[in-house]
Design a protein around this motif. Sequence first.
Motif, PDB file in Angstrom:
ATOM      1  N   PHE A   1       0.868  -1.175   0.000  1.00  0.00           N
ATOM      2  CA  PHE A   1       0.000   0.000   0.000  1.00  0.00           C
ATOM      3  C   PHE A   1       0.905   1.226   0.000  1.00  0.00           C
ATOM      4  O   PHE A   1       1.583   1.502   0.997  1.00  0.00           O
ATOM      5  CB  PHE A   1      -0.856  -0.039   1.275  1.00  0.00           C
ATOM      6  CG  PHE A   1      -1.460   1.283   1.673  1.00  0.00           C
ATOM      7  CD1 PHE A   1      -2.688   1.663   1.179  1.00  0.00           C
ATOM      8  CD2 PHE A   1      -0.814   2.128   2.544  1.00  0.00           C
ATOM      9  CE1 PHE A   1      -3.253   2.881   1.550  1.00  0.00           C
ATOM     10  CE2 PHE A   1      -1.368   3.350   2.919  1.00  0.00           C
ATOM     11  CZ  PHE A   1      -2.585   3.727   2.411  1.00  0.00           C
TER      12      PHE A   1
ATOM     13  N   GLU B   1       1.417   5.160   0.046  1.00  0.00           N
ATOM     14  CA  GLU B   1       0.816   6.481   0.206  1.00  0.00           C
ATOM     15  C   GLU B   1       1.938   7.488   0.388  1.00  0.00           C
ATOM     16  O   GLU B   1       2.933   7.215   1.064  1.00  0.00           O
ATOM     17  CB  GLU B   1      -0.117   6.536   1.418  1.00  0.00           C
ATOM     18  CG  GLU B   1      -0.622   7.973   1.637  1.00  0.00           C
ATOM     19  CD  GLU B   1      -1.809   8.111   2.568  1.00  0.00           C
ATOM     20  OE1 GLU B   1      -2.003   7.238   3.419  1.00  0.00           O
ATOM     21  OE2 GLU B   1      -2.534   9.112   2.427  1.00  0.00           O
TER      22      GLU B   1
ATOM     23  N   ILE C   1       2.809   9.633   2.442  1.00  0.00           N
ATOM     24  CA  ILE C   1       2.768  10.076   3.837  1.00  0.00           C
ATOM     25  C   ILE C   1       4.193   9.881   4.332  1.00  0.00           C
ATOM     26  O   ILE C   1       4.942   9.085   3.749  1.00  0.00           O
ATOM     27  CB  ILE C   1       1.745   9.216   4.632  1.00  0.00           C
ATOM     28  CG1 ILE C   1       1.649   9.628   6.105  1.00  0.00           C
ATOM     29  CG2 ILE C   1       2.046   7.739   4.554  1.00  0.00           C
ATOM     30  CD1 ILE C   1       0.527   8.899   6.888  1.00  0.00           C
TER      31      ILE C   1
ATOM     32  N   GLY D   1      -4.865   5.952   0.590  1.00  0.00           N
ATOM     33  CA  GLY D   1      -4.746   6.768   1.754  1.00  0.00           C
ATOM     34  C   GLY D   1      -5.485   8.113   1.659  1.00  0.00           C
ATOM     35  O   GLY D   1      -6.147   8.473   0.685  1.00  0.00           O
TER      36      GLY D   1
ATOM     37  N   TRP E   1      -0.816  15.512   4.469  1.00  0.00           N
ATOM     38  CA  TRP E   1      -0.073  15.216   5.692  1.00  0.00           C
ATOM     39  C   TRP E   1       0.873  16.338   6.078  1.00  0.00           C
ATOM     40  O   TRP E   1       1.694  16.180   6.981  1.00  0.00           O
ATOM     41  CB  TRP E   1       0.682  13.891   5.541  1.00  0.00           C
ATOM     42  CG  TRP E   1      -0.267  12.748   5.389  1.00  0.00           C
ATOM     43  CD1 TRP E   1      -0.561  12.100   4.223  1.00  0.00           C
ATOM     44  CD2 TRP E   1      -1.061  12.127   6.400  1.00  0.00           C
ATOM     45  NE1 TRP E   1      -1.488  11.118   4.451  1.00  0.00           N
ATOM     46  CE2 TRP E   1      -1.817  11.113   5.776  1.00  0.00           C
ATOM     47  CE3 TRP E   1      -1.221  12.333   7.770  1.00  0.00           C
ATOM     48  CZ2 TRP E   1      -2.708  10.302   6.480  1.00  0.00           C
ATOM     49  CZ3 TRP E   1      -2.102  11.524   8.469  1.00  0.00           C
ATOM     50  CH2 TRP E   1      -2.835  10.526   7.823  1.00  0.00           C
TER      51      TRP E   1
ATOM     52  N   ASN F   1     -11.404   6.249  -0.752  1.00  0.00           N
ATOM     53  CA  ASN F   1     -10.441   5.623   0.154  1.00  0.00           C
ATOM     54  C   ASN F   1     -11.191   5.001   1.327  1.00  0.00           C
ATOM     55  O   ASN F   1     -11.943   4.071   1.162  1.00  0.00           O
ATOM     56  CB  ASN F   1      -9.394   6.655   0.609  1.00  0.00           C
ATOM     57  CG  ASN F   1      -8.468   6.103   1.667  1.00  0.00           C
ATOM     58  OD1 ASN F   1      -8.025   4.961   1.549  1.00  0.00           O
ATOM     59  ND2 ASN F   1      -8.171   6.863   2.697  1.00  0.00           N
ATOM     60  N   GLU F   2     -11.024   5.607   2.486  1.00  0.00           N
ATOM     61  CA  GLU F   2     -11.556   4.999   3.707  1.00  0.00           C
ATOM     62  C   GLU F   2     -12.904   5.645   4.033  1.00  0.00           C
ATOM     63  O   GLU F   2     -13.078   6.218   5.089  1.00  0.00           O
ATOM     64  CB  GLU F   2     -10.529   5.289   4.797  1.00  0.00           C
ATOM     65  CG  GLU F   2     -10.633   4.501   6.041  1.00  0.00           C
ATOM     66  CD  GLU F   2      -9.545   4.937   7.019  1.00  0.00           C
ATOM     67  OE1 GLU F   2      -8.765   4.099   7.428  1.00  0.00           O
ATOM     68  OE2 GLU F   2      -9.478   6.126   7.369  1.00  0.00           O
TER      69      GLU F   2
ATOM     70  N   HIS G   1      -9.869  -1.806   7.125  1.00  0.00           N
ATOM     71  CA  HIS G   1      -8.656  -1.272   7.758  1.00  0.00           C
ATOM     72  C   HIS G   1      -8.616  -1.634   9.234  1.00  0.00           C
ATOM     73  O   HIS G   1      -9.605  -1.479   9.932  1.00  0.00           O
ATOM     74  CB  HIS G   1      -8.620   0.255   7.621  1.00  0.00           C
ATOM     75  CG  HIS G   1      -8.532   0.709   6.195  1.00  0.00           C
ATOM     76  ND1 HIS G   1      -8.586   2.018   5.815  1.00  0.00           N
ATOM     77  CD2 HIS G   1      -8.370   0.001   5.048  1.00  0.00           C
ATOM     78  CE1 HIS G   1      -8.467   2.111   4.500  1.00  0.00           C
ATOM     79  NE2 HIS G   1      -8.349   0.893   4.009  1.00  0.00           N
TER      80      HIS G   1
ATOM     81  N   TYR H   1      -5.911  -0.821  12.328  1.00  0.00           N
ATOM     82  CA  TYR H   1      -4.739  -0.428  13.099  1.00  0.00           C
ATOM     83  C   TYR H   1      -5.140  -0.715  14.533  1.00  0.00           C
ATOM     84  O   TYR H   1      -6.103  -0.123  15.028  1.00  0.00           O
ATOM     85  CB  TYR H   1      -4.455   1.064  12.921  1.00  0.00           C
ATOM     86  CG  TYR H   1      -4.120   1.454  11.501  1.00  0.00           C
ATOM     87  CD1 TYR H   1      -2.848   1.216  10.988  1.00  0.00           C
ATOM     88  CD2 TYR H   1      -5.064   2.055  10.675  1.00  0.00           C
ATOM     89  CE1 TYR H   1      -2.524   1.572   9.680  1.00  0.00           C
ATOM     90  CE2 TYR H   1      -4.754   2.415   9.375  1.00  0.00           C
ATOM     91  CZ  TYR H   1      -3.485   2.172   8.877  1.00  0.00           C
ATOM     92  OH  TYR H   1      -3.172   2.520   7.593  1.00  0.00           O
TER      93      TYR H   1
ATOM     94  N   GLU I   1      -5.361  -1.971   4.875  1.00  0.00           N
ATOM     95  CA  GLU I   1      -4.434  -1.233   5.753  1.00  0.00           C
ATOM     96  C   GLU I   1      -4.471  -1.909   7.107  1.00  0.00           C
ATOM     97  O   GLU I   1      -5.539  -1.981   7.727  1.00  0.00           O
ATOM     98  CB  GLU I   1      -4.887   0.225   5.922  1.00  0.00           C
ATOM     99  CG  GLU I   1      -4.825   1.050   4.664  1.00  0.00           C
ATOM    100  CD  GLU I   1      -5.166   2.524   4.942  1.00  0.00           C
ATOM    101  OE1 GLU I   1      -4.898   3.009   6.049  1.00  0.00           O
ATOM    102  OE2 GLU I   1      -5.728   3.154   4.029  1.00  0.00           O
TER     103      GLU I   1
ATOM    104  N   PRO J   1       1.277   2.267   7.123  1.00  0.00           N
ATOM    105  CA  PRO J   1       1.862   2.761   5.882  1.00  0.00           C
ATOM    106  C   PRO J   1       3.149   2.018   5.501  1.00  0.00           C
ATOM    107  O   PRO J   1       3.755   1.346   6.326  1.00  0.00           O
ATOM    108  CB  PRO J   1       2.165   4.225   6.188  1.00  0.00           C
ATOM    109  CG  PRO J   1       1.319   4.586   7.369  1.00  0.00           C
ATOM    110  CD  PRO J   1       1.209   3.318   8.162  1.00  0.00           C
TER     111      PRO J   1
ATOM    112  N   TRP K   1       3.500   9.591  11.013  1.00  0.00           N
ATOM    113  CA  TRP K   1       2.798   8.376  11.435  1.00  0.00           C
ATOM    114  C   TRP K   1       3.839   7.307  11.740  1.00  0.00           C
ATOM    115  O   TRP K   1       4.835   7.187  11.026  1.00  0.00           O
ATOM    116  CB  TRP K   1       1.912   7.916  10.273  1.00  0.00           C
ATOM    117  CG  TRP K   1       0.979   6.798  10.559  1.00  0.00           C
ATOM    118  CD1 TRP K   1       1.322   5.495  10.811  1.00  0.00           C
ATOM    119  CD2 TRP K   1      -0.444   6.848  10.593  1.00  0.00           C
ATOM    120  NE1 TRP K   1       0.200   4.748  10.998  1.00  0.00           N
ATOM    121  CE2 TRP K   1      -0.908   5.547  10.870  1.00  0.00           C
ATOM    122  CE3 TRP K   1      -1.378   7.867  10.403  1.00  0.00           C
ATOM    123  CZ2 TRP K   1      -2.260   5.237  10.970  1.00  0.00           C
ATOM    124  CZ3 TRP K   1      -2.715   7.547  10.496  1.00  0.00           C
ATOM    125  CH2 TRP K   1      -3.162   6.250  10.781  1.00  0.00           C
TER     126      TRP K   1
HETATM  127  O1  AHR Z   1      -2.127   4.734   6.544  1.00  0.00           O
HETATM  128  C1  AHR Z   1      -2.357   5.978   7.106  1.00  0.00           C
HETATM  129  C2  AHR Z   1      -3.815   6.413   6.965  1.00  0.00           C
HETATM  130  O2  AHR Z   1      -4.651   5.571   7.681  1.00  0.00           O
HETATM  131  C3  AHR Z   1      -4.354   6.357   5.571  1.00  0.00           C
HETATM  132  O3  AHR Z   1      -4.036   7.493   4.853  1.00  0.00           O
HETATM  133  C4  AHR Z   1      -5.840   6.262   5.788  1.00  0.00           C
HETATM  134  O4  AHR Z   1      -6.484   5.567   4.758  1.00  0.00           O
HETATM  135  C5  AHR Z   1      -5.956   5.603   7.129  1.00  0.00           C
HETATM  136  O5  AHR Z   1      -6.765   6.327   7.978  1.00  0.00           O
END
Ligand code: AHR
Length: 656
Positions: free
Chosen positions: A48, A50, A52, A241, A272, A372-373, A430, A432, A459, A504, A514
């Motif tokens: 993935f 991005e 960032i 992203g 970002w 995206n999200e 996603h 995290y 993600e 990321p 991040w």
């Molecule tokens: O991976 C960082 C961010 O996390 C991405 O930009 C977004 O899709 C998610 O919230």
Amino acid sequence: MKNRFRNPIMLLLFLTLSVISFAQKGPILVVDADKPISKIQPTLWGIFFEDINFAADGGIYAELVKNRSFEFTNPKEGWVFEGAFMSDSPVLILNRGEENINNPRIAQVTINGKTCITNEGFRGMGIRQDNEYRFSLLASLKSGQIKVSVKLIGSDGSEIGSTFINPADKSWKKYESIIKATKTDSKASLKLCFEGDGRVQIDMVSLFPVNTWKNRSNGLRADIVQKLADLKPGFIRFPGGCIVEGRDLAKRYQWKYTIGNLEERKLIINRWNDENARATPDYFQSFGLGFYEYFQLAEDIGAEPLPILNCGMACQFNTAELVPLEQLDSFIEDALDLIEFANGAATTPWGKIRAGMGHPESFNMKYLGIGNEQWGPQYFERYALFEKALKEKHPEIMLVSSAGPMPSGPMFDQAGKELRKYNPALVDEHFYNTTQWFFNNATRYDNYERNSYKIFAGEYAARNGMQGGKGEIKSTWEAALAEAALMTGIERNADVVYMASYAPLLANTEAFQWSPNLIWFDNLKTFGTPSYYVQKMFSTNKGTELLRITKDGKALTGDDGLYATVCRDENTKEIIMKLVNKNAQATKVDIRINSKEKGATTAKRIVMQSDDLTLNNSIDKPESIIPVEDEFKTGRGIWSLPLKAYSLTILRLRQN
Ligand code: AHR
């Protein structure tokens, strides 16, 4: 007892039973090698990308000059102009406005004598001794005669390479010259000194290593691309992203501004850019790495391209600005045009642009992400319009939709319910979350609906504590081990999960928003986190067919701290076992492979392990924790496999 052993048959029986019961002390894991239960998609493990953490400009995109076209909000960002202040300066920023709407600003130098300007690069410039660097700029000589000396300046102020150019034409022209560096320096800068009597205008001041990935002139950093290529990713999702969405719609990613001549690509501030924290207030997208280059990168590393487009919504964590439904046409048009740009014949309008950029053949794009999200009713109604238009004209393109930012809960459930009314090929989830969550969620996909869309785990990353960019590189072996545990669950459900990618992907050690991230880099070096090596172990050992591995008839999903998945590689005729031991104690498992094939008794074993769960790699110690390979003797029938404490073990066994 004594008497019994006078009979040799009894003795033999006793010994045999003892051996069997000894061999059966550990749990027996049974592999059904001749009964594949599903296909494993070649796309299963991907990446993935991005922009960032300075992943593109200041990262994989090898340009060393920051703000090369003076288009940052502050046109002098990254530059030091010598001499008088503001309007008295020999160097002024001019705005050409309508004359060049995408790249209006230029620098004008008026001298009778000498003046210099210096670019600091992205946290310095990484320069390697004996390597060559391609300097270029656009110039228009307005009057007189001016010579431009171009110097690489080391962090101690000494000159470590130089060349010069003589702009001679009144009209805009590109001047180029090669500089050979005499010293390695990770914090070098580029100094241009103008000497003579006259006036010259300049733009697109650029410095690239000659040695980029595949030696392309607008190229990528070879060391970083190599790290990606080593993953042998099944797909690459780009360009993000949140940057796809933008904080507001004006700052969304628009692929049409990212192709064609570099000087016509319209720069924007990065989503970002961190103005508040002042950590990365100089984060812009030059789009030197644009959609053409992304497709090219995908092709280079053998990954399916998976572009994601804005669906008429700005980031819902920011302004959540919406394009009214009745004005969505131009967004849908962008998607249709992208399909033509990627796949259309060189005679079509967009295919012709691709061909003109050097790629007459189709990029063979098969997937396209819509939004995206995103989440909520505004998303579903916008997705519906995209799907209708795209399916009508391009039924061959597999659409990727979004389940939102949460891996469960009302928002996630709503997405599941609503998206089933449509026909996305894949839905992007996603997660995290904490290491504990990952260890507990190896069963996540076990009960997913089998007759619906497929899953793109687009993600994910485990973390110990909060993610953030407060100067701390947060990756640990524990997080990687937790990801490995969950990834066994992904592979065990390869009939439902068709794609998965950690996020990321990239981060600059001196400029990030991040953490954790998969791969880190500074101006000269790069290192993979433990998570990188876990990804690599899975993706380079992925197999083509899923097999069943059970203990007492059940999958290994962490009940006793063990996780397992097994597949077969039809091409190499190997059985590939992946086992995670999350326990603090080493153990051994007994394994029986049920197969009509006799199979080899020597396997390739790859183990990643550390008793220190906090261990990470770093720029200076890039290999503190990496997988180690050796040969392992299995034996026939039931054989034992030792599993170290806190370990991921992969075995590759030839079947015949
Ligand atoms: O991976 C960082 C961010 O996390 C991405 O930009 C977004 O899709 C998610 O919230």
